[in-house]
Design an enzyme around this catalytic site. Structure first.
Site, PDB file in Angstrom:
ATOM      1  N   LEU A  81       0.865  -1.175   0.000  1.00 30.35           N
ATOM      2  CA  LEU A  81       0.000   0.000   0.000  1.00 30.35           C
ATOM      3  C   LEU A  81       0.901   1.224   0.000  1.00 30.35           C
ATOM      4  CD1 LEU A  81      -2.684  -0.916   2.728  1.00 30.35           C
ATOM      5  CD2 LEU A  81      -2.988  -0.961   0.242  1.00 30.35           C
ATOM      6  N   ASP A  82       0.486   2.272  -0.703  1.00 29.48           N
ATOM      7  CA  ASP A  82       1.250   3.517  -0.670  1.00 29.48           C
ATOM      8  C   ASP A  82       1.411   3.995   0.768  1.00 29.48           C
ATOM      9  OD1 ASP A  82       1.261   3.469  -3.407  1.00 29.48           O
ATOM     10  OD2 ASP A  82      -0.272   5.017  -3.655  1.00 29.48           O
ATOM     11  N   GLN A  83       2.450   4.772   1.005  1.00 30.92           N
ATOM     12  CA  GLN A  83       2.724   5.269   2.361  1.00 30.92           C
ATOM     13  C   GLN A  83       1.500   5.942   2.979  1.00 30.92           C
ATOM     14  OE1 GLN A  83       6.073   7.931   2.608  1.00 30.92           O
ATOM     15  NE2 GLN A  83       5.792   8.355   4.783  1.00 30.92           N
ATOM     16  N   GLU A  84       0.798   6.780   2.222  1.00 33.10           N
ATOM     17  CA  GLU A  84      -0.316   7.529   2.778  1.00 33.10           C
ATOM     18  C   GLU A  84      -1.660   6.804   2.672  1.00 33.10           C
ATOM     19  OE1 GLU A  84       0.317   9.987   4.594  1.00 33.10           O
ATOM     20  OE2 GLU A  84       2.407  10.181   4.011  1.00 33.10           O
ATOM     21  N   THR A  85      -1.681   5.631   2.080  1.00 31.20           N
ATOM     22  CA  THR A  85      -2.916   4.851   1.990  1.00 31.20           C
ATOM     23  C   THR A  85      -3.028   3.938   3.199  1.00 31.20           C
ATOM     24  OG1 THR A  85      -2.843   4.876  -0.425  1.00 31.20           O
ATOM     25  CG2 THR A  85      -4.234   3.209   0.597  1.00 31.20           C
TER      26      THR A  85
END
Length: 327
Positions: free
Chosen positions: A138-142
């Protein structure tokens, strides 16, 4: 402490009497070639009726096959007491709810403070030995559901399900604007932006990518929407890129808020910029993950509730961008 994880056990049925052991391993247990090579070199990797054997032997009905994998650790990952929420755990899998802002695995410049550091610390605190094997990213901010395999066999099998498209990954996002159709599919090949390589764009020469979406709510006549999404491929930043490509960038997404192919008037842009300040990251959450458990052989579905910052965003939309239209 045992040097091996609990064995995978298989009893040979009548219809497989006389099969080569290699055939049973590959067809019935679906052991990959790579893992099979490792097991052949492991002292108790492949046992038939309690004895180590060559995979060229023939099996008989009633024979008991045991496959053992050596215990491993992520020696290159520094254990740190980083909190995370466990959604499910057994001896084969760890399913967590990743917080936004947390990187999954150490990378250049981010050797500490990652989910991997926290998981390794958690296992060591319990006296357990596992290598950190995230099945997806998952993306860092997701935020949201993330699956971690505890051995190479489980990692292989869930990864194969992902390649086959039988893993269901569902997300919820809050976006600017509203899709022209309430539900549909976005088919748009994705590749790096040649001018900004850290960004992705939809381009005819990119890698095939498909996202299914369903609009579940709209605010202020479609100035903002809540959208459920399902990935049929797993390209970097796929949801963010695809939603931007149809004129509906995620609220709070600083990287993909520009819309080069969609005309936006100044008033609408001002409203969007204001709403981007209502959340400190892109409003994207992995709310559900479902796949077949490689050992238990049953379909398992994991849910992660809407995180606090996205709940606050939703409440602000209700308060300041009413009326809300639920679809």
């Amino acid at each position: 402490m045992s040097d091996y994880y609990s064995p995978l056990t298989y009893t040979v049925p009548e219809q497989e009497d006389g099969w080569l052991l290699k055939t049973v391993l590959q067809r019935r247990l679906q052991v990959s070639r790579k893992l099979l090579s490792r097991l052949k070199l492991t002292e108790q990797g492949i046992m038939l009726n309690g004895e180590r054997v060559y995979i060229s032997v023939k099996v008989s009905a009633g024979d008991v096959l045991e496959v053992r994998m050596e215990q491993e650790e992520s020696d290159d990952i520094l254990p740190e007491p980083i909190p995370f929420t466990t959604l499910y755990e057994d001896e084969h899998l760890l399913i967590v709810n990743k917080d936004s802002g947390v990187i999954v695995h150490p990378t250049h410049g981010h050797y500490t403070g990652t989910l991997a550091n926290g998981v390794v610390h958690y296992w060591k605190s319990k006296g357990e030995r596992f290598r950190f094997r995230p099945i997806h990213r998952l993306d860092q901010e997701t935020s949201g559901v993330l699956a971690i395999a505890k051995n190479p066999y489980v990692h292989q099998h869930v990864s194969e399900q992902m390649i086959a498209g039988t893993v269901d990954k569902k997300y919820i996002a809050f976006v600017h604007g509203s899709p022209a159709q309430e539900e549909g599919a976005i088919d748009g090949p994705i590749d790096r932006d040649p001018e900004e390589p850290h960004r992705r764009i939809v381009t005819p020469d990119g890698y095939a990518a498909r996202t299914l979406y369903t609009t579940v709510a709209r605010w202020a006549g479609g100035s903002a929407s809540a959208v459920n999404l399902k990935l049929e491929s797993g390209r970097t930043h796929q949801i963010r890129v695809h939603m931007t490509s149809i004129g509906c960038p995620l609220i709070g997404d600083g990287m993909y808020k520009t819309l080069p192919v969609h005309e936006i008037d100044e008033q609408t842009m001002a409203v969007r910029e204001e709403r981007d300040t209502w959340i400190a990251r892109q409003a994207l959450h992995a709310c559900e993950l479902a796949f077949d458990h490689p050992i238990l052989h049953n379909r398992m579905t994991f849910h992660a509730p809407l995180p606090a910052d996205m709940a606050v965003l939703e409440a602000r939309l209700d308060a300041e961008a009413s009326p809300r239209e639920t679809l």
